[in-house]
Design a protein around this motif. Structure first.
Motif, PDB file in Angstrom:
ATOM      1  N   VAL A 228       0.662  -1.255  -0.066  1.00 40.62           N
ATOM      2  CA  VAL A 228       0.651  -0.336  -0.298  1.00 40.62           C
ATOM      3  C   VAL A 228       1.420   1.597  -0.065  1.00 40.62           C
ATOM      4  CG1 VAL A 228      -1.732   1.292   0.949  1.00 40.62           C
ATOM      5  CG2 VAL A 228      -1.535  -1.370   1.175  1.00 40.62           C
ATOM      6  N   GLU A 229       0.468   2.471  -1.141  1.00 38.74           N
ATOM      7  CA  GLU A 229       1.442   2.958  -1.293  1.00 38.74           C
ATOM      8  C   GLU A 229       0.856   4.388  -0.366  1.00 38.74           C
ATOM      9  OE1 GLU A 229       4.236   6.024  -4.459  1.00 38.74           O
ATOM     10  OE2 GLU A 229       2.771   4.342  -4.976  1.00 38.74           O
ATOM     11  N   VAL A 230       1.519   4.784   0.342  1.00 43.35           N
ATOM     12  CA  VAL A 230       0.784   6.384   1.193  1.00 43.35           C
ATOM     13  C   VAL A 230       1.490   7.058   0.354  1.00 43.35           C
ATOM     14  CG1 VAL A 230       0.594   6.948   4.250  1.00 43.35           C
ATOM     15  CG2 VAL A 230       0.757   4.700   3.230  1.00 43.35           C
ATOM     16  N   PHE A 231       0.623   8.555   0.099  1.00 45.29           N
ATOM     17  CA  PHE A 231       0.936   9.394  -0.209  1.00 45.29           C
ATOM     18  C   PHE A 231       0.368  10.249   1.659  1.00 45.29           C
ATOM     19  CE2 PHE A 231       0.927   7.670  -4.253  1.00 45.29           C
ATOM     20  CZ  PHE A 231       1.820   7.981  -4.500  1.00 45.29           C
ATOM     21  N   TRP A 232       1.313  12.026   1.619  1.00 41.90           N
ATOM     22  CA  TRP A 232       0.716  12.631   2.367  1.00 41.90           C
ATOM     23  C   TRP A 232       0.563  14.094   2.149  1.00 41.90           C
ATOM     24  CZ3 TRP A 232       5.067   9.414   3.396  1.00 41.90           C
ATOM     25  CH2 TRP A 232       6.127  10.636   3.778  1.00 41.90           C
ATOM     26  N   ASP A 233      -0.094  15.257   2.269  1.00 46.26           N
ATOM     27  CA  ASP A 233       0.187  16.440   2.311  1.00 46.26           C
ATOM     28  C   ASP A 233      -0.314  17.338   3.037  1.00 46.26           C
ATOM     29  OD1 ASP A 233       0.689  18.838   1.519  1.00 46.26           O
ATOM     30  OD2 ASP A 233      -0.090  18.313  -0.671  1.00 46.26           O
ATOM     31  N   VAL A 234       1.001  17.659   3.961  1.00 46.06           N
ATOM     32  CA  VAL A 234       0.655  18.066   5.308  1.00 46.06           C
ATOM     33  C   VAL A 234       1.032  19.442   5.540  1.00 46.06           C
ATOM     34  CG1 VAL A 234       0.623  16.135   6.515  1.00 46.06           C
ATOM     35  CG2 VAL A 234       2.477  17.655   6.823  1.00 46.06           C
ATOM     36  N   TYR A 235       0.985  20.252   4.650  1.00 45.73           N
ATOM     37  CA  TYR A 235       1.539  21.393   4.479  1.00 45.73           C
ATOM     38  C   TYR A 235       0.733  22.852   5.118  1.00 45.73           C
ATOM     39  CZ  TYR A 235       2.784  25.824   2.717  1.00 45.73           C
ATOM     40  OH  TYR A 235       3.516  27.298   2.124  1.00 45.73           O
ATOM     41  N   ASN A 236      -0.466  22.341   4.912  1.00 41.57           N
ATOM     42  CA  ASN A 236      -1.442  22.890   5.401  1.00 41.57           C
ATOM     43  C   ASN A 236      -1.782  23.051   6.966  1.00 41.57           C
ATOM     44  OD1 ASN A 236      -2.397  24.358   3.267  1.00 41.57           O
ATOM     45  ND2 ASN A 236      -4.232  23.337   3.237  1.00 41.57           N
ATOM     46  N   TRP A 237      -1.372  21.857   7.685  1.00 42.32           N
ATOM     47  CA  TRP A 237      -1.169  22.173   8.427  1.00 42.32           C
ATOM     48  C   TRP A 237      -0.004  22.784   9.458  1.00 42.32           C
ATOM     49  CZ3 TRP A 237      -1.867  15.132  10.040  1.00 42.32           C
ATOM     50  CH2 TRP A 237      -3.103  15.782  10.309  1.00 42.32           C
ATOM     51  N   PHE A 239       2.324  25.173   7.770  1.00 40.91           N
ATOM     52  CA  PHE A 239       2.592  26.503   7.245  1.00 40.91           C
ATOM     53  C   PHE A 239       1.013  27.254   6.393  1.00 40.91           C
ATOM     54  CE2 PHE A 239       5.724  23.502   5.609  1.00 40.91           C
ATOM     55  CZ  PHE A 239       7.295  24.306   6.487  1.00 40.91           C
ATOM     56  N   GLY A 240      -0.061  26.964   6.387  1.00 43.00           N
ATOM     57  CA  GLY A 240      -1.201  27.258   6.169  1.00 43.00           C
ATOM     58  C   GLY A 240      -1.165  28.565   6.916  1.00 43.00           C
ATOM     59  N   ALA A 241      -2.057  29.182   6.439  1.00 47.66           N
ATOM     60  CA  ALA A 241      -2.565  30.563   7.118  1.00 47.66           C
ATOM     61  C   ALA A 241      -3.715  30.538   7.981  1.00 47.66           C
ATOM     62  CB  ALA A 241      -4.174  31.918   5.993  1.00 47.66           C
ATOM     63  N   SER A 242      -4.669  28.886   8.339  1.00 48.19           N
ATOM     64  CA  SER A 242      -5.639  29.082   9.493  1.00 48.19           C
ATOM     65  C   SER A 242      -4.663  27.818   9.913  1.00 48.19           C
ATOM     66  CB  SER A 242      -6.080  28.892   9.339  1.00 48.19           C
ATOM     67  OG  SER A 242      -7.310  28.877   9.711  1.00 48.19           O
ATOM     68  N   SER A 243      -5.123  27.923  11.536  1.00 43.98           N
ATOM     69  CA  SER A 243      -4.782  27.165  12.168  1.00 43.98           C
ATOM     70  C   SER A 243      -5.334  25.409  11.913  1.00 43.98           C
ATOM     71  CB  SER A 243      -4.494  26.852  12.923  1.00 43.98           C
ATOM     72  OG  SER A 243      -5.952  27.515  14.554  1.00 43.98           O
ATOM     73  N   LEU A 244      -7.030  26.106  11.138  1.00 44.05           N
ATOM     74  CA  LEU A 244      -7.741  25.044  11.322  1.00 44.05           C
ATOM     75  C   LEU A 244      -7.857  24.686   9.601  1.00 44.05           C
ATOM     76  CD1 LEU A 244     -10.710  27.015  12.401  1.00 44.05           C
ATOM     77  CD2 LEU A 244      -9.558  25.138  13.231  1.00 44.05           C
ATOM     78  N   GLY A 245      -6.434  24.500   8.759  1.00 41.99           N
ATOM     79  CA  GLY A 245      -6.453  23.584   8.015  1.00 41.99           C
ATOM     80  C   GLY A 245      -6.518  22.026   7.979  1.00 41.99           C
ATOM     81  N   ASN A 246      -6.096  21.474   6.439  1.00 41.56           N
ATOM     82  CA  ASN A 246      -6.342  20.197   6.555  1.00 41.56           C
ATOM     83  C   ASN A 246      -5.580  19.286   5.885  1.00 41.56           C
ATOM     84  OD1 ASN A 246      -7.338  21.546   3.595  1.00 41.56           O
ATOM     85  ND2 ASN A 246      -7.590  19.181   2.631  1.00 41.56           N
ATOM     86  N   ALA A 247      -5.457  18.588   5.694  1.00 35.22           N
ATOM     87  CA  ALA A 247      -4.328  17.651   5.260  1.00 35.22           C
ATOM     88  C   ALA A 247      -5.029  16.278   4.090  1.00 35.22           C
ATOM     89  CB  ALA A 247      -2.978  17.007   6.159  1.00 35.22           C
TER      90      ALA A 247
END
Length: 300
Positions: A228-237, A239-247
């Protein structure tokens, strides 16, 4: 590790509008499931969308051909103002398509997807192309359809999870696969160098340190004997402008063609076009399998 933006396009950071609370509230109550099937010998995708709002539970059934052309779509409005069971007949490409549903006794958990006590059936030329739910006898009796064994294959699921540093979810990694407890852990508020941990059935299967340098990437784990290949993108967590961003996380199982449904013709680009605002390029569309996409929203 491969470069995650290469999978999502040049603007991979903009996976979702993290500054919009309305987007967060809408996303919380939406689950999308995609099934691959054949209708009159043609490869098609059936998309089942479960939704939940203050008005009640909603359901949408859409059928697209291999070129992503919509053949038909049925929307069942939240049932405060509509019936919890019914049917609708449509004509598409000279064939009759009937959608049957009964959610009058359905039991739901925290999300919009029913757990039991329901059925949703898609019938084409009196053949049951797709049948969901545990009330199978009732569905065949109501529709007078004949079974079509082995036709529909569950190929993708998209849903949203919420939490502060723990994001739990039930997940499968292939059609008719075992249900696993999936937990994503990441504390970005109290650590200057946060770590990303993924556990399946309480067992740590992946850990990413120095996350600020590795906020996007991919890694292969083994589940049920499958890679199972796992991709992740947690940039918004981070460096996002809001702390309520999503990964965003994607768990993709690539199977050999021999293990997939015979004569299946499916690319990841077809499956994932509904999953992200950016499509996978054709060069990344090799392989057959199942994709589970999770949007993880911080609610602190």
């Amino acid at each position: 590790m491969k470069d995650f933006p290469s999978c999502f396009g040049e603007n991979a950071v903009q996976v979702a509008d993290s500054s919009s609370s309305n987007a967060s509230k809408t996303a919380q109550n939406l689950v999308i499931c995609v099934y691959q099937c054949r209708i009159r010998g043609r490869s098609c995708l059936i998309t089942i969308t479960w939704s939940k709002s203050l008005m009640g539970q909603g359901l949408s059934v859409g059928i697209d051909d291999a070129s992503n052309q919509c053949l038909c779509k049925v929307d069942v409005k939240p049932w405060v103002f509509s019936r919890r069971k019914g049917s609708k007949s449509l004509e598409a490409n000279s064939c009759k398509i009937d959608v049957y549903w009964d959610l009058s006794s359905a039991r739901f958990g925290a999300g919009p997807e029913p757990l039991e006590g329901f059925y949703v059936g898609v019938v084409v030329d009196r053949q049951m192309v797709l049948l969901l739910g545990d009330l199978r006898k009732e569905a065949f009796k109501k529709s007078s359809a004949i079974p079509l064994p082995g036709n529909a294959v569950f190929v993708a699921k998209k849903e949203h999870v919420f939490g502060k540093k723990l994001f739990g979810n039930k997940a499968v990694f292939c059609d008719n696969g075992q249900v696993h407890d999936l937990v994503i852990e990441c504390d970005t508020s109290s650590s200057s160098d946060p770590c990303l941990v993924i556990r399946i059935d309480s067992k740590t299967v992946m850990q990413v340190k120095r996350l600020k340098w590795k906020f996007r990437g991919n890694h292969t784990i083994l589940v049920d004997g499958l890679a199972v290949e796992v991709f992740w993108d947690v940039y918004n967590w981070l460096f996002g402008a809001s702390s309520l961003g999503n990964a965003v996380f994607m768990f993709r199982t690539c199977l050999s063609e021999e293990k997939m449904w015979a004569s299946q013709n499916l690319s990841d680009a077809n499956v994932l076009q509904w999953s992200f605002s950016q499509r996978f390029p054709e060069s990344k569309s090799q392989g057959l399998g199942f994709s589970h996409v999770l949007y993880a929203w911080k609610n602190e």
